[in-house]
Design an enzyme around this catalytic site. Structure first.
Site, PDB file in Angstrom:
ATOM      1  CB  SER A 114      24.433 -24.130  97.900  1.00 25.47           C
ATOM      2  OG  SER A 114      24.220 -25.523  97.925  1.00 25.47           O
ATOM      3  CG  HIS A 131      21.966 -30.131  92.043  1.00 24.43           C
ATOM      4  ND1 HIS A 131      22.712 -29.012  91.777  1.00 24.43           N
ATOM      5  CD2 HIS A 131      21.336 -29.884  93.219  1.00 24.43           C
ATOM      6  CE1 HIS A 131      22.546 -28.121  92.751  1.00 24.43           C
ATOM      7  NE2 HIS A 131      21.702 -28.631  93.637  1.00 24.43           N
TER       8      HIS A 131
HETATM    9  P1  5GP Z   1      21.510 -26.936  96.266  1.00 30.84           P
HETATM   10  O1  5GP Z   1      21.485 -26.181  97.563  1.00 30.84           O
HETATM   11  O2  5GP Z   1      22.570 -26.383  95.339  1.00 30.84           O
HETATM   12  O3  5GP Z   1      20.189 -27.104  95.617  1.00 30.84           O
HETATM   13  O4  5GP Z   1      21.941 -28.420  96.658  1.00 30.84           O
HETATM   14  C1  5GP Z   1      23.249 -28.824  96.875  1.00 30.84           C
HETATM   15  C2  5GP Z   1      23.174 -30.100  97.670  1.00 30.84           C
HETATM   16  O5  5GP Z   1      24.442 -30.709  97.605  1.00 30.84           O
HETATM   17  C3  5GP Z   1      22.846 -29.902  99.150  1.00 30.84           C
HETATM   18  O6  5GP Z   1      21.675 -30.626  99.480  1.00 30.84           O
HETATM   19  C4  5GP Z   1      24.075 -30.450  99.869  1.00 30.84           C
HETATM   20  O7  5GP Z   1      23.766 -31.143 101.050  1.00 30.84           O
HETATM   21  C5  5GP Z   1      24.704 -31.345  98.827  1.00 30.84           C
HETATM   22  N1  5GP Z   1      26.137 -31.455  98.922  1.00 30.84           N
HETATM   23  C6  5GP Z   1      27.031 -30.441  99.062  1.00 30.84           C
HETATM   24  N2  5GP Z   1      28.283 -30.911  99.080  1.00 30.84           N
HETATM   25  C7  5GP Z   1      28.184 -32.265  98.946  1.00 30.84           C
HETATM   26  C8  5GP Z   1      29.171 -33.314  98.892  1.00 30.84           C
HETATM   27  O8  5GP Z   1      30.377 -33.098  98.973  1.00 30.84           O
HETATM   28  N3  5GP Z   1      28.694 -34.588  98.750  1.00 30.84           N
HETATM   29  C9  5GP Z   1      27.357 -34.867  98.648  1.00 30.84           C
HETATM   30  N4  5GP Z   1      27.000 -36.145  98.533  1.00 30.84           N
HETATM   31  N5  5GP Z   1      26.413 -33.897  98.688  1.00 30.84           N
HETATM   32  C10 5GP Z   1      26.831 -32.614  98.833  1.00 30.84           C
END
Ligand code: 5GP
Ligand code: ZN
Length: 112
Positions: free
Chosen positions: A93, A98
């Site tokens: 997302s 990461h």
């Molecule tokens: P993905 O879904 O891309 O693998 O992970 C994105 C992660 O970023 C999610 O677990 C979400 O909770 C985290 N996340 C999104 N926005 C923020 C933010 O503003 N601060 C922090 N600390 N985490 C975030």
């Protein structure tokens, strides 16, 4: 640069730091899915694992070793999981590479 994690790396958006060095920044996930949920991001903007290349070989190893170090620091001796969601089907997302470090509970398999 409108990337959320670039802004977090630069301190323009607040976060809870867990570990950092010259190459990466690790911080607490805002919506934790386990008692320990840390995001480990390269300071350099790389959109996803699919966008990494041979030049990033050392950096990718460094990210993984940092994850293992943080896991040790967080007393995750019973185990943990590293996740790199990649692309739409992978559930990514935020388009800045990461690693998720998840631990502190029994994790199920397969993931949803
Ligand atoms: P993905 O879904 O891309 O693998 O992970 C994105 C992660 O970023 C999610 O677990 C979400 O909770 C985290 N996340 C999104 N926005 C923020 C933010 O503003 N601060 C922090 N600390 N985490 C975030
Ligand atoms: Zn970025």
């Amino acid at each position: 640069m409108s990337c959320l994690f670039c802004k977090i790396v630069e301190g323009k958006i607040p976060s809870t730091a867990v570990y950092q060095d010259e190459f990466l920044y690790a911080f607490a996930d805002v919506n934790p899915q386990a008692p320990v949920h840390v995001l480990i991001v390269p300071r350099e903007h790389i959109a996803s694992l699919s966008d990494a290349n041979e030049k990033n070989r050392e950096l990718l190893g460094h990210l993984l070793l940092a994850a293992a170090k943080i896991a040790r620091d967080k007393d995750l001796a019973k185990g943990y999981r590293i996740v790199v969601n990649t692309g739409e089907d992978g559930g990514q997302s935020v388009e800045h590479l990461h690693l998720h470090l998840l631990g502190g509970r029994q994790l199920s398999w397969p993931p949803g």
